[in-house]
Enzyme design. Structure first.
Site, mmCIF file in Angstrom:
data_model
loop_
_atom_site.group_PDB
_atom_site.id
_atom_site.type_symbol
_atom_site.label_atom_id
_atom_site.label_comp_id
_atom_site.label_asym_id
_atom_site.label_seq_id
_atom_site.Cartn_x
_atom_site.Cartn_y
_atom_site.Cartn_z
ATOM 1 C CG ASP A 78 44.838 -37.423 3.284
ATOM 2 O OD1 ASP A 78 43.731 -37.832 2.896
ATOM 3 O OD2 ASP A 78 45.121 -37.272 4.490
ATOM 4 C CE1 TYR A 83 45.229 -35.103 10.028
ATOM 5 C CE2 TYR A 83 45.488 -34.989 7.648
ATOM 6 C CZ TYR A 83 45.147 -35.692 8.776
ATOM 7 O OH TYR A 83 44.732 -36.989 8.641
ATOM 8 C CE LYS A 113 41.772 -37.509 6.059
ATOM 9 N NZ LYS A 113 43.065 -36.797 6.101
ATOM 10 C CG HIS A 146 39.530 -36.470 10.547
ATOM 11 N ND1 HIS A 146 40.361 -35.402 10.339
ATOM 12 C CD2 HIS A 146 40.348 -37.525 10.722
ATOM 13 C CE1 HIS A 146 41.616 -35.793 10.400
ATOM 14 N NE2 HIS A 146 41.640 -37.083 10.629
#
Ligand code: A2P
Length: 346
Positions: A78, A83, A113, A146
């Site tokens: 994921d 990130y 995302k 997101h």
């Protein structure tokens, strides 16, 4: 439970999970991890490795953690534009293929995302193309919105001012997500951090329903109402921060007395109790660990069960949303209170 052979075929998982998902929806899949069939028809391993880590780790550290995870048996990863983990994941996938850890990219389930600076219809396609470039992939298995907000175009993280955040026009953004799916760039599409109300708005417009809603979920924030709603609508729930947002410095789950008692009595770690509980609720779990021992520990949750009494005790834990996302709430902004941001689902 180590990395290695894949069990193909429709072997039914013999776990309490069957109580939460229809029997036909869960099968034992890649490396012994149960898989759920999403409403898109694609199968998804119900245990993933999370890649969110702040401050951002060097690419080499991320690559090592992902290769360690693959050796343990994880096949679902994921990531997110937020990130900044897509590049490291891409490097790790390429290395895994080179080392022969996996034979083909298709053995993996890769999620990423759409960040909120790109939640405008004409920005969705360029955003996924950029994510795919970083991942060095032709497609992702799952692409998620997101958060249900729009941020000013130059905001790449969660630090925004009150006039840099806006409500989301879900109809036009979801149409762009559907287009991404039709182009084959995302096998499944979905959302993250959506409440029942926001899902209802989305479903009123969607030609393709979201396959997944990825939300905070753990024994201290069990999301019963949202899970019941999603089940009724055929939307699969994935749990982020399944260890209680420990990554963000909270110890509400791992420090919980009752969970510690159950763990001790059972000879399991508290993390394993929290993860096994999530599994028995029928959701997909996304614990983040960059430590091989803990990756292994978190993987070892499929060959034992919680008793009815233990499940009842866990059901009695007082509930509290941990990831309230204060960054997006301003007394004079579009979301004035946490209640407003979460549509009262607190
Ligand atoms: P580490 O990467 O050093 O293992 P969450 O996914 O709920 O946000 O939790 C992730 C955090 O929990 C990370 O800080 C991770 O640290 C830690 N963690 C992951 N697995 C375990 C475990 N089995 N026991 C204790 N801490 C864990």
């Amino acid at each position: 439970m180590g990395g290695g052979t894949m069990n193909g075929g429709d072997v039914h998982a013999n776990t309490n999970t069957e109580a939460s998902l229809k029997r036909s929806e869960v099968v034992i899949g890649r490396c012994g991890v149960p898989e759920v069939t999403l409403n898109s028809g694609h199968k998804m391993p119900m245990l993933a490795t999370g890649t969110a880590s702040f401050p951002f780790p060097p690419i080499e550290d991320l690559k090592k953690a992902i290769l360690d995870a693959m050796e343990v048996g994880y096949r679902h990863f994921d990531s997110a534009a937020l990130y900044q983990s897509e590049e490291g994941l891409g490097v790790a996938v390429a290395a895994a293929l080179e080392k022969g850890l996996i034979k083909s990219r298709d053995e993996l389930f890769i999620t990423t995302k759409l960040w909120c600076n790109n939640t405008q219809p004409d920005r969705v396609l360029p955003a996924i193309q950029e994510s795919l470039r970083k991942l060095k992939l032709d497609y992702v298995d799952l692409y998620l919105i997101h958060f249900p907000v729009r941020l000013k175009e130059d905001i790449l993280d969660m630090t925004c001012k009150k006039d840099e955040i806006f409500p989301l026009d879900i109809k036009s953004v979801w149409e762009a997500m559907e287009e991404v799916h039709k182009l084959g760039l995302a096998k499944s599409i979905g959302v993250s951090n959506f409440t029942c109300k926001k899902l209802t708005d989305l479903l009123a417009h969607a030609k393709i329903p979201p396959a997944v809603n990825q939300v905070e979920m753990h024994p201290v924030w069990q999301q019963k109402k949202l899970r019941d709603f999603c089940k009724e609508k055929g939307i699969h729930v994935s749990a982020y921060s399944p260890l209680g947002a420990k990554e963000w410095g909270f110890d509400v789950v791992l420090g919980n007395e009752l969970l510690n008692e159950i763990a001790q009595a059972k000879g399991k770690s508290v993390a394993q109790i929290a993860l096994r509980w999530g599994h028995e609720q029928g959701v997909t779990l996304i614990p983040k660990s960059f430590n091989k021992g803990r990756l292994k520990q978190n993987f070892e949750i499929f060959d034992w069960q919680l008793t009815e009494e233990e499940l009842q005790k866990i059901a009695s834990i007082p509930q509290k949303r941990i990831a309230t996302i204060p960054e997006f709430v301003f007394p004079d902004g579009p979301f004035k209170t946490f209640e407003e941001f979460w549509d009262g689902e607190m």
